[in-house]
Motif scaffolding. Structure first.
Motif, short mmCIF file in Angstrom:
data_model
loop_
_atom_site.label_atom_id
_atom_site.label_comp_id
_atom_site.label_asym_id
_atom_site.label_seq_id
_atom_site.Cartn_x
_atom_site.Cartn_y
_atom_site.Cartn_z
N PHE A 182 96.35 -136.89 -16.48
CA PHE A 182 97.78 -136.36 -16.64
C PHE A 182 97.96 -135.59 -17.76
O PHE A 182 98.79 -134.79 -17.77
CB PHE A 182 98.58 -138.06 -16.66
CG PHE A 182 98.76 -138.76 -15.34
CD1 PHE A 182 99.58 -138.28 -14.76
CD2 PHE A 182 97.82 -139.48 -15.25
CE1 PHE A 182 99.87 -139.03 -13.61
CE2 PHE A 182 97.84 -140.19 -13.84
CZ PHE A 182 98.97 -139.95 -13.07
N LYS A 190 99.76 -131.79 -17.45
CA LYS A 190 100.79 -131.63 -18.30
C LYS A 190 100.71 -130.03 -18.80
O LYS A 190 101.38 -129.35 -18.75
CB LYS A 190 101.20 -132.57 -19.38
CG LYS A 190 102.31 -132.17 -20.15
CD LYS A 190 102.57 -133.17 -21.16
CE LYS A 190 103.85 -132.85 -22.13
NZ LYS A 190 103.65 -131.51 -22.85
N ARG A 241 101.94 -129.24 -14.16
CA ARG A 241 101.96 -129.94 -12.69
C ARG A 241 102.56 -131.23 -13.41
O ARG A 241 102.39 -131.96 -14.20
CB ARG A 241 100.91 -130.42 -12.35
CG ARG A 241 100.07 -129.09 -12.04
CD ARG A 241 98.57 -129.27 -11.86
NE ARG A 241 98.23 -130.37 -10.60
CZ ARG A 241 96.96 -131.21 -10.74
NH1 ARG A 241 95.95 -130.55 -11.46
NH2 ARG A 241 96.82 -131.77 -9.61
N LEU A 242 103.93 -131.67 -12.58
CA LEU A 242 104.92 -132.73 -13.13
C LEU A 242 104.24 -134.07 -12.46
O LEU A 242 104.43 -134.92 -13.21
CB LEU A 242 106.30 -132.29 -12.50
CG LEU A 242 106.68 -131.29 -13.15
CD1 LEU A 242 108.29 -131.08 -12.59
CD2 LEU A 242 106.93 -131.28 -14.78
N GLN A 243 103.76 -134.13 -11.23
CA GLN A 243 103.55 -135.40 -10.53
C GLN A 243 102.14 -135.33 -10.06
O GLN A 243 101.58 -134.47 -9.49
CB GLN A 243 104.56 -135.79 -9.60
CG GLN A 243 106.11 -135.95 -10.17
CD GLN A 243 106.93 -136.36 -9.13
OE1 GLN A 243 106.89 -135.51 -8.03
NE2 GLN A 243 107.84 -137.01 -9.74
N LEU A 251 102.94 -144.35 -18.01
CA LEU A 251 103.50 -143.60 -16.73
C LEU A 251 104.61 -144.13 -16.25
O LEU A 251 105.00 -145.54 -16.26
CB LEU A 251 102.19 -143.77 -15.84
CG LEU A 251 100.80 -143.24 -16.10
CD1 LEU A 251 99.76 -143.41 -14.93
CD2 LEU A 251 100.68 -141.81 -16.43
N SER A 265 106.58 -143.95 -12.33
CA SER A 265 106.38 -143.98 -10.84
C SER A 265 107.70 -143.95 -10.05
O SER A 265 108.77 -144.31 -10.31
CB SER A 265 105.51 -145.05 -10.18
OG SER A 265 106.20 -146.31 -10.48
N TYR A 283 103.05 -140.28 -9.68
CA TYR A 283 103.06 -140.94 -11.03
C TYR A 283 103.05 -139.72 -11.83
O TYR A 283 102.71 -138.29 -11.55
CB TYR A 283 101.73 -141.47 -11.27
CG TYR A 283 101.58 -142.82 -10.64
CD1 TYR A 283 102.13 -144.15 -11.16
CD2 TYR A 283 101.00 -142.96 -9.43
CE1 TYR A 283 101.95 -145.33 -10.59
CE2 TYR A 283 100.77 -144.00 -8.82
CZ TYR A 283 101.48 -145.18 -9.27
OH TYR A 283 101.31 -146.53 -8.68
N ARG A 284 103.71 -139.74 -13.17
CA ARG A 284 103.92 -138.49 -14.15
C ARG A 284 103.86 -139.38 -15.61
O ARG A 284 104.16 -140.57 -15.58
CB ARG A 284 105.32 -137.81 -14.07
CG ARG A 284 106.35 -138.54 -14.00
CD ARG A 284 107.56 -137.68 -14.17
NE ARG A 284 108.88 -138.31 -14.01
CZ ARG A 284 109.70 -138.92 -13.47
NH1 ARG A 284 109.00 -138.87 -11.88
NH2 ARG A 284 110.64 -139.52 -13.35
N GLU A 289 103.39 -139.58 -23.07
CA GLU A 289 103.07 -138.04 -23.54
C GLU A 289 103.35 -138.33 -25.21
O GLU A 289 102.14 -137.43 -25.70
CB GLU A 289 104.41 -137.30 -23.52
CG GLU A 289 104.40 -135.92 -23.96
CD GLU A 289 105.51 -135.12 -23.15
OE1 GLU A 289 105.66 -133.95 -23.85
OE2 GLU A 289 106.12 -135.35 -22.38
#
Length: 510
Positions: free
Chosen positions: A29, A33, A37-39, A74, A76, A96-97, A103
């Motif tokens: 993830f 980032k 790419r977001l998800q 994360l 969802s 998921y992001r 972050e």
């Protein structure tokens, strides 16, 4: 992030039972980032992650993703893009992001590991960049006098570059000053690796010290020349920055402009303090130079410890046998007494006066038997202190002794400087032609010779190196094997193979 997710829960995956499994997922993830790419879907995580124990089943990945979402790392949301039937619609599928808290955790971990892995560096390129940026700023200010005004955009860009380079220099210098001792931990190193590291580090320090001495003066001159001119430049740059800031409640950006102006002045004050002394405080560049020079004896001490381990335990009996041979070789009793004082640290007696009625201090050559007896107060034994009754003793005036020491040190510094000017002519000369040297000139010559010979791998090698203090540079070229040089000194005659020597200043003496 769920409301129940706390800061502690965001870090739970680091100490969980499957921490490496969770870290593999979070690394995917973090990389997504950086790639904007977001998800991500679970199958994409399965394909892109680096699994230490081999690829897991998709069910394990789904469970880990759900757990990370529960901890708050994360976020969802249902994945309806791949629904092709009613059964697919009711089957749980998620995208998921990274959450805001996740972050922040990844950013903090990246800085943490980057700090741990960062090696102390002394950046000679940064000094050159700082000088060039200051020169560019001076040129922009000079052009503003003849043209319509200052090019604020270019000045802003130059100052941003200057601040970035200076921040890198200071951070790396602080890391070096704090961690140079750790970099010299050679207790488990092999002897060959230690010697190779010694040469690399000394060359590295020599190169930096030479550049620091050469660049610091020019940077300081630029700073002094720019000092009365930079405030209006900072004000224009602060006004330019304030135009992009969000207005406050009253819609006035004056406060923001003044705050940014003060920030630029603080940065300039830090740059000035690095290369120019402020009051009684020496410049930070001088402190860095001293710390870099101190790293060399630390390294030599570490090498001495390695050599001691290689030679094994010290054999005291062998030392005493060698010392006995030296005593037997003494030509007179006076030489034997000098040997004894040097070997066993025997020095003349020193007499301390504890009695108030005692007169002048006794000379050091007074035997103990001839010295007056020392009276000890019974109070000292009874109470552990000997506080005298009556008024305190008059403080002895040491102004004459201090004046004598100051004059002695001044005269010694003058003689050392005279010796340096005599030897550092920049012209090549033979050792056999140097003539007679006094004590200070011979001491300076010995230190220069020792530093040069330390770099010589074999007797016929030409050596050229800079001294540890960065002031002088010496070049030695061995002459024929049969040649001999003899230098008369107050302590005797120094003799050895003749060399062609050139000693010069690294920069013009002030």
């Amino acid at each position: 992030m769920p409301a129940s997710a706390t800061a502690a829960e965001l870090f739970r995956h680091l100490s969980a039972e499957k921490s490496s499994f969770y870290r593999s997922i979070m690394d995917v993830f973090a990389a997504a980032k950086r790639q904007y790419r977001l998800q991500l879907r679970p199958d994409e995580v399965l394909a892109e992650a680096s699994w230490a124990a081999g690829p897991p089943r998709i069910e394990e990945v789904n469970g880990a993703l759900a757990q990370l979402a529960e901890w708050g790392n994360l976020e969802s949301q249902p994945d309806t893009a791949r629904v092709s039937s009613i059964s697919d619609f009711y089957r749980a599928r998620f995208l998921y992001r990274l959450s805001h808290g996740g972050e922040a955790v990844e950013t903090g971990l990246a800085v943490f590991f980057q700090t741990l892995e960062r090696r102390a560096e002394l950046q000679t390129v940064a000094l050159e960049d700082i000088a060039s940026r200051l020169q560019a700023l001076q040129q922009l200010i000079d052009q503003s006098v003849t043209e319509d005004g200052l090019d604020v955009a270019k000045a802003h860009q130059v100052l941003r570059d200057l601040v970035g380079v200076f921040n890198d220099l200071t951070e790396n210098a602080q890391a070096f000053m704090a961690g140079v001792a750790r970099s010299l931990e050679l207790q488990q190193a092999e002897a060959s690796a230690v010697i190779a590291y010694k040469r690399r580090l000394i060359d590295y320090l020599d190169r930096f010290l030479s550049d620091l001495v050469r660049r610091s003066d020019s940077i300081a001159l630029f700073i002094q020349r720019l000092a009365p001119q930079v405030d209006p430049v900072f004000l224009q740059i602060a006004e330019r920055e304030a135009r992009d800031s969000a207005p406050d409640d009253e819609g006035d950006q004056t406060n923001e402009k003044m705050r940014r102006w003060q920030a630029w002045r603080e940065r300039w004050k830090g740059l000035r303090g690095w290369f120019l002394s402020t009051g009684a405080e020496p410049p930070q560049a001088e402190l860095l130079r001293s710390r870099a020079r101190a790293a060399i004896p630390q390294l030599l001490s570490a090498i001495a410890a390695v050599n001691d381990r290689r030679s094994g335990r010290s054999d005291r009996s062998a030392d005493f046998r060698t010392l006995a041979h030296w005593f037997a070789a003494c030509g007179s009793d006076a030489e034997a007494h000098r040997m004894a004082r040097a070997a066993f640290a025997l020095h003349p007696a020193r007499h301390f006066s504890l009695n108030l009625e005692a007169g002048e201090e006794l000379p050091a050559n007074t035997p103990w038997a001839d010295a007056p007896p020392l009276t000890i107060s019974p109070r000292l034994r009874e109470y552990g202190e000997a506080t005298p009754r009556g008024p305190l003793a008059r403080v002895r005036d040491r102004s004459e002794e201090r004046a004598f020491m100051a004059a002695h040190l001044s005269e010694e510094a003058r003689q050392v400087e005279a010796a340096r000017q005599r030897l550092a002519t920049g012209q090549a000369f033979r050792l056999s032609e140097i003539g007679e040297l006094d004590t200070h000139a011979f001491g300076l010559f010995q230190s220069l010779l020792g530093e040069a010979l330390a770099e010589q791998a074999h007797p016929d090698q030409i050596v050229e190196r800079q001294t540890g203090d960065g002031l002088l540079k010496i070049r030695m070229e061995p002459l024929g094997v049969a040649t001999e040089a003899r230098i008369a000194t107050p302590g005797g005659v120094f003799a050895g193979r003749d060399h062609l020597v050139t000693i010069s200043y690294t920069q013009a003496p002030q």
